[in-house]
Design an enzyme around this catalytic site. Structure first.
Site, mmCIF file in Angstrom:
data_model
loop_
_atom_site.group_PDB
_atom_site.id
_atom_site.type_symbol
_atom_site.label_atom_id
_atom_site.label_comp_id
_atom_site.label_asym_id
_atom_site.label_seq_id
_atom_site.Cartn_x
_atom_site.Cartn_y
_atom_site.Cartn_z
ATOM 1 N N HIS A 139 0.802 -1.229 0.000
ATOM 2 C CA HIS A 139 0.000 0.000 0.000
ATOM 3 C C HIS A 139 0.831 1.275 0.000
ATOM 4 O O HIS A 139 0.756 2.070 0.932
ATOM 5 C CB HIS A 139 -0.964 -0.014 1.177
ATOM 6 C CG HIS A 139 -0.290 -0.082 2.522
ATOM 7 N ND1 HIS A 139 0.545 -1.103 2.873
ATOM 8 C CD2 HIS A 139 -0.310 0.751 3.578
ATOM 9 C CE1 HIS A 139 0.992 -0.902 4.103
ATOM 10 N NE2 HIS A 139 0.489 0.228 4.538
ATOM 11 N N ARG A 394 5.474 -12.085 -7.383
ATOM 12 C CA ARG A 394 5.672 -11.371 -8.653
ATOM 13 C C ARG A 394 7.158 -11.113 -8.849
ATOM 14 O O ARG A 394 7.835 -10.635 -7.944
ATOM 15 C CB ARG A 394 4.899 -10.052 -8.697
ATOM 16 C CG ARG A 394 5.045 -9.371 -10.080
ATOM 17 C CD ARG A 394 4.075 -8.231 -10.282
ATOM 18 N NE ARG A 394 4.450 -7.037 -9.588
ATOM 19 C CZ ARG A 394 4.432 -5.801 -10.118
ATOM 20 N NH1 ARG A 394 4.067 -5.628 -11.386
ATOM 21 N NH2 ARG A 394 4.757 -4.760 -9.401
ATOM 22 N N GLU A 504 1.767 -5.191 -19.897
ATOM 23 C CA GLU A 504 1.591 -3.831 -19.380
ATOM 24 C C GLU A 504 1.686 -2.743 -20.431
ATOM 25 O O GLU A 504 0.800 -1.906 -20.535
ATOM 26 C CB GLU A 504 2.636 -3.556 -18.299
ATOM 27 C CG GLU A 504 2.492 -4.407 -17.063
ATOM 28 C CD GLU A 504 3.248 -3.833 -15.887
ATOM 29 O OE1 GLU A 504 2.798 -2.842 -15.316
ATOM 30 O OE2 GLU A 504 4.302 -4.394 -15.548
ATOM 31 N N ASP A 541 1.153 1.144 -16.157
ATOM 32 C CA ASP A 541 2.243 1.437 -17.077
ATOM 33 C C ASP A 541 1.750 1.672 -18.498
ATOM 34 O O ASP A 541 2.356 2.437 -19.242
ATOM 35 C CB ASP A 541 3.277 0.308 -17.051
ATOM 36 C CG ASP A 541 4.161 0.402 -15.803
ATOM 37 O OD1 ASP A 541 4.204 1.489 -15.213
ATOM 38 O OD2 ASP A 541 4.785 -0.594 -15.429
ATOM 39 N N ARG A 579 -5.575 -2.794 -11.620
ATOM 40 C CA ARG A 579 -6.054 -1.412 -11.539
ATOM 41 C C ARG A 579 -5.563 -0.741 -10.265
ATOM 42 O O ARG A 579 -5.450 -1.364 -9.223
ATOM 43 C CB ARG A 579 -7.588 -1.368 -11.524
ATOM 44 C CG ARG A 579 -8.231 -1.805 -12.823
ATOM 45 C CD ARG A 579 -9.739 -1.901 -12.645
ATOM 46 N NE ARG A 579 -10.399 -2.214 -13.907
ATOM 47 C CZ ARG A 579 -10.876 -1.307 -14.747
ATOM 48 N NH1 ARG A 579 -10.756 -0.033 -14.469
ATOM 49 N NH2 ARG A 579 -11.472 -1.662 -15.863
ATOM 50 N N ARG A 711 7.831 5.126 -11.210
ATOM 51 C CA ARG A 711 6.715 4.213 -11.054
ATOM 52 C C ARG A 711 5.418 4.977 -11.325
ATOM 53 O O ARG A 711 5.354 6.190 -11.204
ATOM 54 C CB ARG A 711 6.693 3.635 -9.650
ATOM 55 C CG ARG A 711 7.868 2.729 -9.391
ATOM 56 C CD ARG A 711 7.646 1.841 -8.194
ATOM 57 N NE ARG A 711 8.721 0.867 -8.135
ATOM 58 C CZ ARG A 711 8.750 -0.239 -8.864
ATOM 59 N NH1 ARG A 711 7.768 -0.509 -9.695
ATOM 60 N NH2 ARG A 711 9.753 -1.080 -8.766
#
Length: 881
Positions: A139, A394, A504, A541, A579, A711
C-alpha cells in the site's frame, strides 16, 4: 447544485466543531482564529469575490514557521474527518436511508436477470461456480498511519451509535464525549509516518484488514448471497463453495523491490498461519459455548465415543491443534526450533472436524443450530483457509531467464540467452517432460540467481491454499512462463501453480494474444494448466506509456482477443485486472468498470488488485466491506450472464481514429518535448515525494532517468497534488478537439448511448476534469518554475486542459461538469475551502524546501508541514496514486 444530505451535513459539522474545540485547547485561540480567517478567505475565493485570492495568498504568506504546522494539520484533519463522515453515510444508505449511491441488492439483480430470460438453474450454477478474487497490494498509496485509521474506525462507530432516534440525552452526551476524545487524540497524534514500512509491516497491515473487517463481513455477505440465491432459484449456496477469495502481494511482490527477499516471503507465510490460527481459535472458543447439545450422528459418535457433549469434544481437539499451530508458527518466525507434530497444515485438517459437526447437526434435525455461527466458521475456513491469505509472487521475466541460463551454462549446454524462442521452448519442454533434476548438487549460483531459486523453494513448501498466482512482469513469450514452471519444479513443487504473464505496455498488450496462442500451442503446457489460464492486464504502465485513452482501448482490444484465443483452444480464461485507485491507473466505480468489459471476458471469474486508500474505502469497515462485496458480485454475475453488446465495426473505427490522434499528441509532449521532464520536476512535488515514507518499494526503478524511470504511482501522485491531473486527460483533449472539427461528436454520442466501454471512459474523464483546477496549477507554476522558457509549456498545457473541458461539455451537452453526479460535485465543493489553502501552502513550502536544500539544510517544521500538505491534499482528492 444538489446539497449534501442533511444527516451527512450534520455529521460533518459535528466532527468539524469537535476538531475546532481541540484546536482551541491547543495551540489556542490565536491559531484557531487564523485558521478560521484562512477558511473564510478560501470560501470567498471560490465564490470569486474581488481580491479574495490575493487575500488568501497574503494570509498564508504571513504564517510564521511556528504556525505552518498547526494550520496545515488542521486542514488535513478536517478533510480526513469529512471523508470519514461520507464513508459512514455510504454504509448508512443500506439502512433504509434512500440516496443516490445505494448499492443494488443481490435479490434485485437476480430478479432482473430472471426477467431477462436467464434460467434459474443456470443462475444457480453460475453463482455456485463464481470465482472473484481481491488481491491486496502493498500500500504505497495509503498516506494515513494505521494508528489514525483505527481512531477513525472508532469515530465511525460513534456516528453509528448516534444514529438512533431513541437515545436519551445522557446517552448522546456520552457518545459525543467519546467522539470528542478520539478527535483530540487524533489531533495530538503525528499523522506522518517517519519510517518507511518494511514489506513485513505491509503484510501485517493486510492481515489487519482481514482481522478487523473481512473476518466479520465475509460470512455476513455469504449469508445474504445464500438467502438471495435460495429465493431466486430454490437452492442455496453449497456448503463448500467460496465465491470470494482474498490474495495479497504484500511480501510477495519483488518486482523492482529489493526489500522483498525469500526470507521476507517465508516470514509472511508463517505470520499468515499464526494470524489464522489465532482467529480460528477465537471462533472455536465461541462455538464450544454454543454447541452444548448431546444429540449426534453415528458418524460423529464413531469419532468421539459416548461423550455427553460430543461437539465440544471435537472442538476441544481442534482447539488443541490450533494452539500447537500458533505456537509452531510463532517459533518458526523467530527462527527457533519448532515442533510441527499435530499442527493443522492442510485445509482439510480444519474443515473436516467442522463439517463433521455440521453434518451431524443436520442429520439430527438441528438445522437452525447447524446454520448458526458454525456455518460462518466453515465458510471462513473455505475462504481464508489455514494460510489466511493467498500470497502471490511477482518477479520480472528476465530474472527467471537468467537463472535458467546460469544452470544451462554450468552444465555446458550452451548460451541459453542467445537461443531463439523455439530453441528455448524445445529445451524447457524436454526438461519438464523428463524426470532428472536439472540443478547440479554442488553448483554455486550468482547471488541474484540464488535469490530466485530460494524464493522458489519457499513457494514449493506451501500448500495450494497458501498460494495465489506467480505473476511474471514484462512477460512476452511462452518461454517466460515455462522458465518459472521449470524453476518451481526444480525447487520441489508438487502441484501445478498458476503462472500468470503480465502484459503492461502498449506493445505488450498488442502482442499478448499471439503470445498466449503460442503458449497454448505447447501440448505439455495445455495439460499442465488443465484448461484454465489467468492473464494479468496492467493498467498503470500502459497509461503512462500511451496516455489514458489509447491505453483503455488497447486494454479492451487485448481482452477481447485474449478471450477469443482462449476459446479457440478450449481454455477458461480469468483476466486479472491490475487497476489502481485513480482514473489514470484504471480506477473508477467498480461496477461500471466490470459491466463495460468486453462481452465474454468476464466468464464467472474475475481477479482485481486493490491497494492503498482504496482498500480502506472499500473494505475498511465490516458493513462497508459487505457493500463492496455485493457490488462486485452483482457486477460479475451480470457481466457473465448478460454481457454488454459487441461494439459496431464503425465504433471500432472511430476508436482507432481517436486513439491514433491521442497517442501521437500524448507522446509528442511526454516523450519528445525536451522541456517536459524539467517542467514536471519543477512544477510538481515529485522530487519531494521520497520524503513521505509511503511504502517499502522505491519510488523509482532507477535512481536517475526521466518519466520512464518513475513508477506509475508517483507519476499520478505528483500531477494530482498540483491539480493539473495531466496523465488522465493528455491526448484525449486533441482527440476530442479533432473529432469536433471533423463533425464527429454525433457519432461519439451514439457510442456513449450504445457502448458501456465508451460511456464509462467519458464519465471517468469528466470526473478527472472536475478534480483539475487551472488556477491552482497556475499558482504552482508561478511559485515553483525557475526556468522562464518552461512557462510556455505550462501555459500550453493549461490551455489544452481548458479546451478538453469545453469539448467534453459539448460532447455531453452540459453546461457544467458533473451535472449527472450532483452528490460527487457537492462533495468536491465542500472540500475546496480546506484543500485550497493546502495547495497554496504546499507550493510555498516546496519553494522554501528547495531553497533550503540548495543552502544545505531544510528546517524541520517546513519539511513536516510539507508532508502534511501532501497527506491532506490526498485526503481532499480521495486518492493519491
Amino acid at each position: 447544485m444538489t446539497e449534501l444530505h442533511p444527516d451527512l451535513r450534520e455529521n460533518v459539522r459535528l466532527l468539524g466543531d469537535l476538531l475546532g474545540q481541540s484546536i482551541l485547547r491547543f495551540p489556542g485561540q490565536d491559531c484557531y482564529d487564523r485558521i478560521e480567517e484562512i477558511r473564510a478567505a478560501a470560501k470567498a475565493d471560490r465564490r470569486q469575490e474581488s481580491g479574495s485570492g490575493q487575500r488568501l495568498v497574503k494570509l498564508l504568506g504571513q504564517l510564521s514557521d511556528d504556525e505552518l504546522l498547526p494550520v496545515t494539520r488542521a486542514f488535513n484533519q478536517f478533510l480526513n474527518l469529512a471523508n470519514l463522515a461520507e464513508q459512514y453515510h455510504g454504509i448508512r444508505r443500506k439502512q433504509g436511508h434512500p440516496s443516490d449511491l445505494m448499492v443494488e441488492s443481490l435479490g434485485e439483480v437476480f430478479d432482473r436477470l430472471k426477467s431477462g430470460g436467464i434460467d434459474p438453474q443456470e443462475l444457480h450454477r453460475k453463482v455456485a461456480d463464481l470465482r472473484i478474487e481481491f488481491v491486496l497490494t502493498a500500500h504505497p498509496t495509503e498516506v494515513a498511519r494505521r494508528t489514525l485509521i483505527l481512531k477513525y474506525d472508532e469515530m465511525s462507530d460513534c456516528l453509528s451509535r448516534l444514529d438512533h432516534d431513541d437515545l436519551m440525552p445522557g446517552e448522546r452526551e456520552e457518545i459525543v464525549d467519546r467522539l470528542s476524545l478520539l478527535i483530540a487524540e487524533a489531533w495530538h497524534t503525528d499523522e506522518i509516518r517517519h519510517e518507511r514500512p518494511t514489506a513485513v509491516d505491509e503484510a501485517k497491515w493486510g492481515f489487519a484488514v482481514i482481522e478487523n473487517s473481512l473476518w466479520q463481513a465475509l460470512p455476513k455477505f455469504l449469508r445474504s448471497l445464500d438467502t438471495s440465491l435460495s429465493e431466486a432459484t430454490g437452492q442455496g449456496l453449497p456448503l463448500q463453495v467460496s465465491p470470494i477469495r482474498i490474495a495479497s502481494w504484500m511480501g510477495g511482490d519483488r518486482d523492482g523491490n529489493p526489500n522483498v527477499t525469500h526470507e521476507v516471503t517465508r516470514e509472511v507465510f508463517l505470520l499468515g498461519r499464526w494470524m489464522a490460527a489465532d482467529l480460528y481459535l477465537r471462533d472455536i472458543q465461541a462455538l464450544r459455548a454454543e454447541l452444548s447439545m448431546w444429540q449426534a450422528s453415528d458418524e460423529l459418535r464413531a469419532e468421539v465415543g459416548d461423550s455427553r457433549e460430543p461437539y465440544r469434544q471435537v472442538l476441544a481437539q481442534l482447539r488443541e491443534r490450533l494452539i500447537k499451530t500458533r505456537e509452531w508458527a510463532e517459533a518458526s518466525v523467530k527462527g527457533e526450533p519448532a515442533d510441527d507434530s499435530g499442527i493443522l497444515f492442510e485445509n482439510e485438517d480444519l474443515t473436516g472436524p467442522l463439517e463433521l459437526c455440521y453434518r451431524s447437526l443436520m442429520e439430527c434435525g438441528l438445522e437452525t443450530i447447524a446454520n448458526g455461527p458454525l456455518l460462518d466458521t466453515i465458510r471462513r475456513a473455505h475462504t481464508f483457509g489455514l494460510p489466511l491469505i493467498r500470497l502471490d509472487i511477482r518477479q520480472e521475466a528476465s530474472r527467471h531467464a537468467e537463472a535458467v541460463a546460469e544452470m544451462v551454462n554450468y552444465l555446458g549446454l550452451g548460451d541459453y540467452l542467445s537461443w531463439s524462442e523455439q530453441e528455448r521452448q524445445a529445451f524447457l519442454v524436454k526438461e519438464l517432460k523428463g524426470r532428472r533434476p536439472l540443478v547440479p548438487r554442488n553448483w554455486q549460483p550468482s547471488e541474484p540467481v540464488r535469490e530466485v531459486l530460494a524464493t522458489c523453494e519457499v513457494v514449493a513448501g506451501q500448500t495450494p491454499e497458501a498460494l495465489g498466482s506467480y505473476v511474471i512482469s514484462m512477460a512476452s513469450k511462452p518461454s517466460d512462463v515455462l522458465n518459472v514452471i521449470l524453476l518451481l519444479r526444480e525447487a520441489g513443487m508438487a502441484f501445478p501453480m498458476r503462472v500468470v504473464p503480465l502484459f503492461e505496455t502498449l506493445d505488450d498488450l498488442k502482442g499478448a494474444p499471439d503470445s498466449m496462442a503460442a503458449l497454448y500451442e505447447v501440448d505439455w503446457y495445455r495439460e499442465y494448466c488443465s484448461g484454465r489460464q489467468e492473464v494479468m492486464i496492467g493498467y498503470s504502465d500502459s497509461s503512462k506509456d500511451a496516455g489514458q485513452l489509447m491505453a483503455a482501448w488497447a486494454q479492451y482490444q487485448a481482452q477481447e482477443k485474449l478471450t477469443e484465443v482462449a476459446n479457440r483452444y478450449g481454455v477458461h480464461l480469468t483476466l486479472f485486472h491490475g487497476r489502481g485507485g485513480t482514473v489514470g491507473r484504471g480506477g473508477g466505480p467498480a461496477n461500471r468498470a466490470i459491466l463495460s468489459q468486453p462481452p465474454g471476458s468476464v466468464n464467472g471469474s474475475f481477479r482485481i488488485t486493490e491497494q492503498g486508500e482504496m482498500i480502506r474505502f472499500k473494505f475498511g469497515l465490516p458493513r462497508l466491506a459487505v457493500q463492496s462485496l455485493t457490488l462486485y458480485t452483482t457486477a460479475v454475475i451480470e457481466a457473465t450472464l448478460a454481457p454488454p453488446p459487441v461494439p459496431k465495426d464503425e465504433w471500432r473505427e472511430v476508436m482507432d481514429w481517436l486513439t491514433e490522434r491521442s497517442l501521437r499528441s500524448y507522446r509528442e509532449v511526454v516523450r519528445e518535448n525536451p522541456d517536459f521532464v524539467p517542467y514536471f520536476r519543477q512544477v510538481t512535488p515529485e522530487t519531494a515525494l521520497g520524503k513521505l515514507a509511503l511504502g517499502s518499494r522505491p519510488a523509482r526503478r532507477k535512481a536517475t532517468g526521466g518519466v520512464e524511470s518513475l513508477r506509475a504511482i508517483p507519476w499520478i501522485f505528483a500531477w494530482t497534488q498540483m491539480r493539473l491531473m495531466l496523465p488522465s486527460w493528455l491526448g484525449s483533449d486533441v482527440a476530442l478537439e479533432q473529432a469536433a472539427q471533423a463533425d464527429r461528436l454525433p457519432e461519439l454520442r451514439e457510442m456513449m448511448q450504445g457502448w458501456p466501454f465508451f460511456r464509462t471512459y467519458v464519465d471517468m474523464l469528466e470526473m478527472v476534469l472536475a478534480k483539475a483546477d487551472l488556477r491552482i496549477a497556475s499558482y504552482y507554476e508561478q511559485t515553483l518554475v525557475e526556468d522562464e522558457h518552461l512557462l510556455a509549456l505550462g501555459q500550453s498545457l493549461r490551455q489544452r486542459l481548458q479546451g478538453c473541458i469545453e469539448r467534453l461539455l459539448e460532447l455531453k451537452q452540459q453546461q457544467t461538469l458533473l451535472e449527472q453526479e450532483p452528490v460527487f460535485a457537492h462533495s468536491m465543493k465542500v472540500r475546496n475551502p480546506y484543500t485550497d489553502p493546502l495547495h497554496y501552502l504546499q507550493a510555498e513550502l516546496l519553494r522554501r524546501d528547495r531553497e533550503s536544500e540548495g543552502a544545505g539544510k531544510v528546517p524541520e517544521l517546513v519539511e513536516r508541514a510539507l508532508k502534511v500538505t501532501m497527506a491532506g491534499i490526498s485526503a481532499g482528492m480521495r486518492n493519491t496514486g
